[in-house]
Design a protein around this motif. Structure first.
Motif, PDB file in Angstrom:
ATOM      1  N   VAL A 150      16.391  -0.754  10.087  1.00 33.90           N
ATOM      2  CA  VAL A 150      15.267  -1.955  10.366  1.00 33.90           C
ATOM      3  C   VAL A 150      16.121  -3.355   9.937  1.00 33.90           C
ATOM      4  O   VAL A 150      16.459  -3.473   9.013  1.00 33.90           O
ATOM      5  CB  VAL A 150      13.883  -1.918   9.640  1.00 33.90           C
ATOM      6  CG1 VAL A 150      13.378  -3.092   9.674  1.00 33.90           C
ATOM      7  CG2 VAL A 150      13.187  -0.613   9.795  1.00 33.90           C
ATOM      8  N   VAL A 151      16.096  -4.124  11.173  1.00 38.94           N
ATOM      9  CA  VAL A 151      16.506  -5.583  10.942  1.00 38.94           C
ATOM     10  C   VAL A 151      15.287  -6.461  10.997  1.00 38.94           C
ATOM     11  O   VAL A 151      14.667  -6.376  11.944  1.00 38.94           O
ATOM     12  CB  VAL A 151      17.485  -5.749  12.182  1.00 38.94           C
ATOM     13  CG1 VAL A 151      18.113  -7.257  12.171  1.00 38.94           C
ATOM     14  CG2 VAL A 151      18.724  -4.477  12.242  1.00 38.94           C
ATOM     15  N   LYS A 152      15.558  -7.527  10.154  1.00 36.20           N
ATOM     16  CA  LYS A 152      14.550  -8.709  10.020  1.00 36.20           C
ATOM     17  C   LYS A 152      15.280  -9.995   9.599  1.00 36.20           C
ATOM     18  O   LYS A 152      16.192  -9.907   8.793  1.00 36.20           O
ATOM     19  CB  LYS A 152      13.576  -8.285   8.861  1.00 36.20           C
ATOM     20  CG  LYS A 152      13.762  -8.121   7.621  1.00 36.20           C
ATOM     21  CD  LYS A 152      12.749  -7.963   6.734  1.00 36.20           C
ATOM     22  CE  LYS A 152      12.962  -7.381   5.245  1.00 36.20           C
ATOM     23  NZ  LYS A 152      13.404  -6.053   5.183  1.00 36.20           N
ATOM     24  N   LEU A 179       9.651  -0.061   8.207  1.00 35.60           N
ATOM     25  CA  LEU A 179      10.247   1.409   8.859  1.00 35.60           C
ATOM     26  C   LEU A 179       8.949   2.004   9.489  1.00 35.60           C
ATOM     27  O   LEU A 179       8.971   2.305  10.800  1.00 35.60           O
ATOM     28  CB  LEU A 179      10.461   2.239   7.756  1.00 35.60           C
ATOM     29  CG  LEU A 179      11.297   3.602   8.166  1.00 35.60           C
ATOM     30  CD1 LEU A 179      12.235   3.571   9.375  1.00 35.60           C
ATOM     31  CD2 LEU A 179      11.650   4.484   7.278  1.00 35.60           C
ATOM     32  N   GLU A 180       7.650   2.175   9.105  1.00 37.16           N
ATOM     33  CA  GLU A 180       6.600   2.887   9.566  1.00 37.16           C
ATOM     34  C   GLU A 180       6.115   1.971  10.864  1.00 37.16           C
ATOM     35  O   GLU A 180       6.024   2.679  11.888  1.00 37.16           O
ATOM     36  CB  GLU A 180       5.458   3.164   8.608  1.00 37.16           C
ATOM     37  CG  GLU A 180       5.964   4.035   7.751  1.00 37.16           C
ATOM     38  CD  GLU A 180       4.632   3.813   6.644  1.00 37.16           C
ATOM     39  OE1 GLU A 180       3.940   5.087   6.521  1.00 37.16           O
ATOM     40  OE2 GLU A 180       4.750   3.041   6.068  1.00 37.16           O
ATOM     41  N   LEU A 181       6.229   0.706  10.623  1.00 36.91           N
ATOM     42  CA  LEU A 181       5.697  -0.122  11.916  1.00 36.91           C
ATOM     43  C   LEU A 181       6.498  -0.346  12.924  1.00 36.91           C
ATOM     44  O   LEU A 181       6.069  -0.579  14.191  1.00 36.91           O
ATOM     45  CB  LEU A 181       5.453  -1.653  10.954  1.00 36.91           C
ATOM     46  CG  LEU A 181       4.229  -1.806  10.255  1.00 36.91           C
ATOM     47  CD1 LEU A 181       4.158  -2.964   9.444  1.00 36.91           C
ATOM     48  CD2 LEU A 181       2.896  -1.594  11.093  1.00 36.91           C
ATOM     49  N   THR A 182       7.829   0.032  12.786  1.00 37.48           N
ATOM     50  CA  THR A 182       8.854  -0.196  13.921  1.00 37.48           C
ATOM     51  C   THR A 182       8.676   1.115  14.740  1.00 37.48           C
ATOM     52  O   THR A 182       9.082   1.226  16.096  1.00 37.48           O
ATOM     53  CB  THR A 182      10.456  -0.462  13.507  1.00 37.48           C
ATOM     54  OG1 THR A 182      10.602   0.905  12.698  1.00 37.48           O
ATOM     55  CG2 THR A 182      10.466  -1.538  12.917  1.00 37.48           C
ATOM     56  N   LYS A 208      12.413  -6.966  13.810  1.00 43.27           N
ATOM     57  CA  LYS A 208      12.679  -6.514  15.317  1.00 43.27           C
ATOM     58  C   LYS A 208      11.728  -5.376  15.500  1.00 43.27           C
ATOM     59  O   LYS A 208      11.590  -4.409  14.615  1.00 43.27           O
ATOM     60  CB  LYS A 208      13.917  -6.164  15.500  1.00 43.27           C
ATOM     61  CG  LYS A 208      14.918  -7.468  15.615  1.00 43.27           C
ATOM     62  CD  LYS A 208      16.368  -6.798  16.000  1.00 43.27           C
ATOM     63  CE  LYS A 208      17.063  -8.213  16.051  1.00 43.27           C
ATOM     64  NZ  LYS A 208      18.441  -7.933  16.641  1.00 43.27           N
ATOM     65  N   LYS A 209      11.125  -5.113  16.541  1.00 44.96           N
ATOM     66  CA  LYS A 209      10.299  -4.056  17.037  1.00 44.96           C
ATOM     67  C   LYS A 209       9.119  -3.906  16.267  1.00 44.96           C
ATOM     68  O   LYS A 209       8.120  -2.769  16.313  1.00 44.96           O
ATOM     69  CB  LYS A 209      10.924  -2.788  16.959  1.00 44.96           C
ATOM     70  CG  LYS A 209      12.220  -2.529  17.953  1.00 44.96           C
ATOM     71  CD  LYS A 209      12.883  -1.307  17.980  1.00 44.96           C
ATOM     72  CE  LYS A 209      14.003  -1.103  18.928  1.00 44.96           C
ATOM     73  NZ  LYS A 209      14.723  -0.063  18.616  1.00 44.96           N
ATOM     74  N   ALA A 210       8.498  -4.867  15.400  1.00 45.53           N
ATOM     75  CA  ALA A 210       7.385  -4.721  14.433  1.00 45.53           C
ATOM     76  C   ALA A 210       6.436  -5.861  14.793  1.00 45.53           C
ATOM     77  O   ALA A 210       5.126  -5.924  14.357  1.00 45.53           O
ATOM     78  CB  ALA A 210       7.667  -4.358  13.177  1.00 45.53           C
ATOM     79  N   GLY A 211       7.067  -7.170  14.621  1.00 48.78           N
ATOM     80  CA  GLY A 211       6.401  -8.415  14.766  1.00 48.78           C
ATOM     81  C   GLY A 211       6.732  -9.396  13.686  1.00 48.78           C
ATOM     82  O   GLY A 211       7.689  -9.223  12.908  1.00 48.78           O
ATOM     83  N   ILE A 212       5.873 -10.068  13.365  1.00 50.73           N
ATOM     84  CA  ILE A 212       5.917 -11.236  12.353  1.00 50.73           C
ATOM     85  C   ILE A 212       4.893 -10.922  11.122  1.00 50.73           C
ATOM     86  O   ILE A 212       3.791 -10.816  11.414  1.00 50.73           O
ATOM     87  CB  ILE A 212       5.920 -12.783  12.669  1.00 50.73           C
ATOM     88  CG1 ILE A 212       4.389 -13.189  13.202  1.00 50.73           C
ATOM     89  CG2 ILE A 212       7.022 -12.710  13.554  1.00 50.73           C
ATOM     90  CD1 ILE A 212       4.477 -14.498  13.665  1.00 50.73           C
ATOM     91  N   PHE A 213       5.453 -11.098   9.917  1.00 52.13           N
ATOM     92  CA  PHE A 213       4.717 -10.816   8.496  1.00 52.13           C
ATOM     93  C   PHE A 213       4.835 -12.128   7.476  1.00 52.13           C
ATOM     94  O   PHE A 213       5.928 -12.544   7.784  1.00 52.13           O
ATOM     95  CB  PHE A 213       4.831  -9.441   8.116  1.00 52.13           C
ATOM     96  CG  PHE A 213       4.925  -8.406   9.001  1.00 52.13           C
ATOM     97  CD1 PHE A 213       3.718  -7.865   9.063  1.00 52.13           C
ATOM     98  CD2 PHE A 213       5.627  -8.142  10.067  1.00 52.13           C
ATOM     99  CE1 PHE A 213       3.375  -6.627  10.229  1.00 52.13           C
ATOM    100  CE2 PHE A 213       5.649  -7.181  10.987  1.00 52.13           C
ATOM    101  CZ  PHE A 213       4.517  -6.382  11.075  1.00 52.13           C
ATOM    102  N   VAL A 214       3.809 -11.937   6.746  1.00 45.72           N
ATOM    103  CA  VAL A 214       3.905 -12.811   5.239  1.00 45.72           C
ATOM    104  C   VAL A 214       3.831 -11.603   4.375  1.00 45.72           C
ATOM    105  O   VAL A 214       3.239 -10.763   4.237  1.00 45.72           O
ATOM    106  CB  VAL A 214       2.990 -13.632   4.966  1.00 45.72           C
ATOM    107  CG1 VAL A 214       2.989 -14.352   3.829  1.00 45.72           C
ATOM    108  CG2 VAL A 214       3.147 -14.796   6.426  1.00 45.72           C
ATOM    109  N   GLU A 215       4.932 -11.632   3.131  1.00 46.35           N
ATOM    110  CA  GLU A 215       4.784 -10.862   2.134  1.00 46.35           C
ATOM    111  C   GLU A 215       4.744 -11.850   0.771  1.00 46.35           C
ATOM    112  O   GLU A 215       5.503 -12.848   0.724  1.00 46.35           O
ATOM    113  CB  GLU A 215       6.000  -9.934   2.001  1.00 46.35           C
ATOM    114  CG  GLU A 215       6.114  -8.894   2.860  1.00 46.35           C
ATOM    115  CD  GLU A 215       7.338  -7.744   2.548  1.00 46.35           C
ATOM    116  OE1 GLU A 215       7.949  -8.004   1.668  1.00 46.35           O
ATOM    117  OE2 GLU A 215       7.616  -6.767   3.207  1.00 46.35           O
ATOM    118  N   ILE A 216       4.065 -11.149  -0.165  1.00 50.00           N
ATOM    119  CA  ILE A 216       3.795 -11.972  -1.558  1.00 50.00           C
ATOM    120  C   ILE A 216       3.919 -10.903  -2.234  1.00 50.00           C
ATOM    121  O   ILE A 216       3.321  -9.783  -2.541  1.00 50.00           O
ATOM    122  CB  ILE A 216       2.629 -12.663  -1.631  1.00 50.00           C
ATOM    123  CG1 ILE A 216       2.279 -13.866  -0.711  1.00 50.00           C
ATOM    124  CG2 ILE A 216       2.464 -13.403  -2.886  1.00 50.00           C
ATOM    125  CD1 ILE A 216       1.113 -14.676  -0.615  1.00 50.00           C
TER     126      ILE A 216
END
Length: 178
Positions: free
Chosen positions: A109-111, A173-176, A129-137
């Motif tokens: 997974v590449v981000k 990993l699951e989201l891709t 890549k292949k999953a979208g955009i996200f925010v993590e806290i």
């Protein structure tokens, strides 16, 4: 170490960056992360909800490499889990050791990640890549004793960032879908 983490799907980053600036969050850095995941020969990490990866981070002319183990999630509303991480010198040698022990490479997974700090919280803006955009806290705890309070603080911080929905417990990993 317990990593209390909540991830949310983002529509865009500009308004979030603006709110982070208003909150006086410190932008630490931007980096590309390449995470290669492995499955164990003695149990299926997809079933046990564990993860083992080699993370590569190119930095100037150097390559930082880490091994990370993540235990199963410990609650129903976040991605909180035990996490152990250690730096290593050589990604290919580490991969060869894993494979010699029977671990199988699952996917990479590449981000691209923007990393901010606000008090004791790390906030990342991730383009995966292949999953979208996200925010993590996230926030690390020595033990789980402050878990409920920390989780509440994370959701309050999401509200300050204008995010009240789209929370996601699945891993990248699951989201891709790789």
């Amino acid at each position: 170490m317990i990593e209390v983490e909540v991830k949310a799907i983002a529509k865009e980053f500009e308004s979030i960056r603006k709110r982070l600036a208003e909150l006086n969050a410190l932008k630490i850095k931007t980096e590309r992360q390449e995470d290669t995941y492995f499955n164990a020969p003695h149990r299926d990490f997809a079933i046990t909800d564990e993860a083992l990866r080699i993370r590569k981070i190119p930095e100037n002319d150097n390559l930082k490499v880490f091994i990370t183990y993540k235990g199963a999630k410990i609650d129903k509303s976040s991605k909180t889990r035990k996490e152990f991480e250690v730096g290593v010198a050589d990604a290919e040698l580490t991969k060869n050791i894993f494979e010699s022990l029977g671990f199988k490479e699952v996917a990479t997974v590449v981000k691209d990640r923007e990393i901010y700090q606000l008090e004791e919280f790390i906030i990342t803006l991730d383009t995966v890549k292949k999953a979208g955009i996200f925010v993590e806290i996230e926030k690390d705890l020595e033990d789980g004793s402050d878990f409920d309070e920390t989780l509440q603080e994370i959701f309050k911080l999401y509200e300050k960032l204008g995010i009240t929905e789209g929370f996601e417990r699945r891993s990248y990993l699951e989201l891709t879908g790789i």
